[in-house]
Design an enzyme around this catalytic site. Sequence first.
Site, PDB file in Angstrom:
ATOM      1  CE1 TYR A 159      -3.896   2.303   0.615  1.00  0.00           C
ATOM      2  CE2 TYR A 159      -2.391   3.392   2.133  1.00  0.00           C
ATOM      3  CZ  TYR A 159      -3.569   3.385   1.404  1.00  0.00           C
ATOM      4  OH  TYR A 159      -4.409   4.477   1.455  1.00  0.00           O
ATOM      5  CE  LYS A 163      -3.498   4.764  -1.974  1.00  0.00           C
ATOM      6  NZ  LYS A 163      -4.531   5.216  -2.924  1.00  0.00           N
TER       7      LYS A 163
END
Length: 255
Positions: A159, A163
């Site tokens: 994640y 990002k």
Amino acid sequence: MTDRFDLSGKVALVTGASSGLGKRFATVLAASGAQVVLAARRAERLEELAASIAAEGGEALAVACDVTDRKSVAAAFEAAEARFGTVRLLVNNAGIAPGGAAIDMPEDAWRSVISTNLDAAFSVAQEAAQRMAKAGGGGAIVNLASILGFTVIKGVAPYAASKAAIVHLTRALALEWARYDIRVNAIAPGWIETEINADFLSGAAGDAIRKANPMRRFGEPADLDGALLLLSSEAGRYITGTTIAVDGGQSLSGS
Ligand code: NAD
């Protein structure tokens, strides 16, 4: 001075609009005058949201769409064009955030996060940009990054990596697409309570994060309204390639 945040006459498409931040983004854009296409996998929830936007005097179209499937993405843009015309504003919001230790993470767990949060974010942005460029007249893309693209915590390696990549992809696309009058920016929210993190934030780790926040609270979806409208509207017409952190100061001290 006219309302430079007004979005009347603009067609917006929000991915992942069935819950959380996407639902709020769609509602705010519609309240600001945009015709909004709600794209996500859970069609029933989208229909409910479209009805509630219509009840407030707005216009919305619900379209079932899996952002990891390019054909499904193209079909959503086709449906948007057939109903409202060229999409001029994309909120590239769909994302997933499963947790897990990196040391024994199966490859498919890694791939599914990268595939949704990065690969799909690129292909949805590309689909939007190709159509804006073809129609002429420009547009705006707002990507969803995260403060975990700047700082890290344990248990969310794919994640956080996805990002961080969104922050840089935002710059790269902004540089290439300015010639088509397409602005590309991102919002990096801090910890905002939604379905994606409800379990995590309600535990001890969540408590520690809240206490470490300079404002001593998690965010609410409405805290993102200002950044969304700035990046989406005429008010932000000279802003491109930037990522705005909206986190109550959470990332200032690296926590
Ligand atoms: P959420 O789980 O409520 O919403 C995510 C949405 O994306 C859901 O509607 C989900 O159905 C949709 N989605 C996931 N995979 C999809 C796919 N393949 N096709 C179509 N739709 C898909 O979570 P949220 O908090 O609203 O997250 C929205 C975005 O904001 C995400 O990109 C997330 O990473 C980002 N974000 C959230 C926070 C936070 O604290 N809530 C912080 C930083 C960034």
